[in-house]
Design a protein around this motif. Sequence first.
Motif, mmCIF file in Angstrom:
data_model
loop_
_atom_site.group_PDB
_atom_site.id
_atom_site.type_symbol
_atom_site.label_atom_id
_atom_site.label_comp_id
_atom_site.label_asym_id
_atom_site.label_seq_id
_atom_site.Cartn_x
_atom_site.Cartn_y
_atom_site.Cartn_z
ATOM 1 N N ASN A 221 86.780 2.566 67.576
ATOM 2 C CA ASN A 221 88.126 2.068 67.836
ATOM 3 C C ASN A 221 88.364 0.778 67.052
ATOM 4 O O ASN A 221 87.555 -0.145 67.090
ATOM 5 N N GLU A 245 89.938 4.576 64.588
ATOM 6 C CA GLU A 245 91.048 5.255 65.251
ATOM 7 C C GLU A 245 91.721 4.245 66.158
ATOM 8 O O GLU A 245 91.168 3.177 66.431
ATOM 9 N N GLU A 246 92.923 4.590 66.649
ATOM 10 C CA GLU A 246 93.629 3.626 67.487
ATOM 11 C C GLU A 246 94.642 4.333 68.383
ATOM 12 O O GLU A 246 94.994 5.490 68.168
ATOM 13 N N PHE A 275 90.623 7.021 58.419
ATOM 14 C CA PHE A 275 91.412 6.654 59.597
ATOM 15 C C PHE A 275 91.689 7.948 60.343
ATOM 16 O O PHE A 275 92.253 8.879 59.785
ATOM 17 N N GLY A 276 91.256 7.994 61.603
ATOM 18 C CA GLY A 276 91.459 9.205 62.394
ATOM 19 C C GLY A 276 92.910 9.358 62.809
ATOM 20 O O GLY A 276 93.816 9.401 61.978
ATOM 21 N N GLN A 277 93.144 9.385 64.094
ATOM 22 C CA GLN A 277 94.505 9.500 64.616
ATOM 23 C C GLN A 277 94.942 8.155 65.188
ATOM 24 O O GLN A 277 94.134 7.398 65.729
ATOM 25 N N CYS A 278 96.211 7.874 65.056
ATOM 26 C CA CYS A 278 96.803 6.692 65.690
ATOM 27 C C CYS A 278 97.816 7.214 66.704
ATOM 28 O O CYS A 278 98.960 7.556 66.355
ATOM 29 N N THR A 279 97.400 7.329 67.952
ATOM 30 C CA THR A 279 98.210 7.934 68.998
ATOM 31 C C THR A 279 99.213 6.926 69.562
ATOM 32 O O THR A 279 98.842 5.801 69.903
ATOM 33 N N TYR A 309 93.592 9.766 55.836
ATOM 34 C CA TYR A 309 94.142 9.476 57.157
ATOM 35 C C TYR A 309 94.438 10.791 57.857
ATOM 36 O O TYR A 309 94.986 11.709 57.263
ATOM 37 N N ILE A 313 89.755 12.392 65.019
ATOM 38 C CA ILE A 313 89.020 11.296 65.634
ATOM 39 C C ILE A 313 90.013 10.450 66.406
ATOM 40 O O ILE A 313 91.023 10.023 65.838
ATOM 41 N N GLY A 314 89.760 10.207 67.698
ATOM 42 C CA GLY A 314 90.640 9.302 68.408
ATOM 43 C C GLY A 314 90.994 9.746 69.808
ATOM 44 O O GLY A 314 90.307 10.566 70.430
ATOM 45 N N LYS A 319 88.367 16.643 69.537
ATOM 46 C CA LYS A 319 87.602 15.537 68.963
ATOM 47 C C LYS A 319 86.345 16.026 68.251
ATOM 48 O O LYS A 319 85.632 16.897 68.748
#
Length: 345
Positions: A221, A245-246, A275-279, A309, A313-314, A319
Amino acid sequence: MSFIINRRQFLKTVALSAIATEIATEFRQIAIANPFLKTPSKPPRLKVGDTVGLINPASPIDAKDIAQVQQTLASLGLKVKLGKHLLDRYGYLAGSDRDRASDVNAMFADASVKAIVAVRGGWGCNRILPLLNYPLIQASPKILIGYSDITSLLLAIYAKSGVVTFHGPVGTSTWNPFTVDYVKRILFNGEAVTMQNPPNASFKAEIITPGKARGKLVGGNLSVLVAMVGSSYLPDWRQSILFVEEIGEEAYRIDRMLTQLKLAGILEQISGFIFGQCTDCQPKDNQPSLTLSQVLREHIQPLGIPAWYGSQIGHIKDKFTLPVGVPVEIDANRNTIRMLESSVK
């Protein structure tokens, strides 16, 4: 004459010995600094019938959460042992720092426990890092899995003990077929898998910079990682593949955190970036904003390293399970993470 010769031989021997010592010292320093020259300590793989320890090192949970996690792990053929302070509460924390840390240490010390699962994240793991028994952990490596705030434990334990840790579901995550498949293949079967978003993924991956790179996989994170910068609990970043991720962070906050990694000299050391997912990271109230893609490109493209990107991940249902400390090869063109070796024994 013989005295002169012997003296010369003596001085030559001393000089060669000094050079050899200097070279040996240099190689030791290189081995310490270079992650590719350090062999990570791999925990034993999971087997059906094994006992898994449950810990809650961050925010509090309810008893119903425990029942859900027990059912999930039982479906994988695993038994469960509960941490002594699992249901403790101390404000917004799951008990005192000392008690939460003692549960972590106790699970590593318990020979009957073969793996450790964090029930949830939240906040609090950074607070207990000085209280963990890293020599004990190093002597008794075990699978430790979780994400979000558990990033603190994953990175600190890898950095301090050399034990491979796993960025994957917490106990209260959605253990759906996608997520469970990676858990089984990596933690039970010991496969060196290649991770790639499925064709029907809800988010289409975006290439930041094309190309391939190899390195030790580290990350988690973003905000938790940034909060550790300047401490001794982060690993060596050289020749590493950084994944982050964030959740719930607008683009300007992602910008701020990446700027901190840049100013700390971390971004310039890595070999690749994911960069995984930014939810839930959209701008609030229609305020003017750069897009997340713009922010990522401005920070990462100048590095000239393979990056993309949108990996699985996240804070999402589907996942990957990512082994922290294991060598991987990434391909930004294909958005793949290929493990170069097994992460368990």
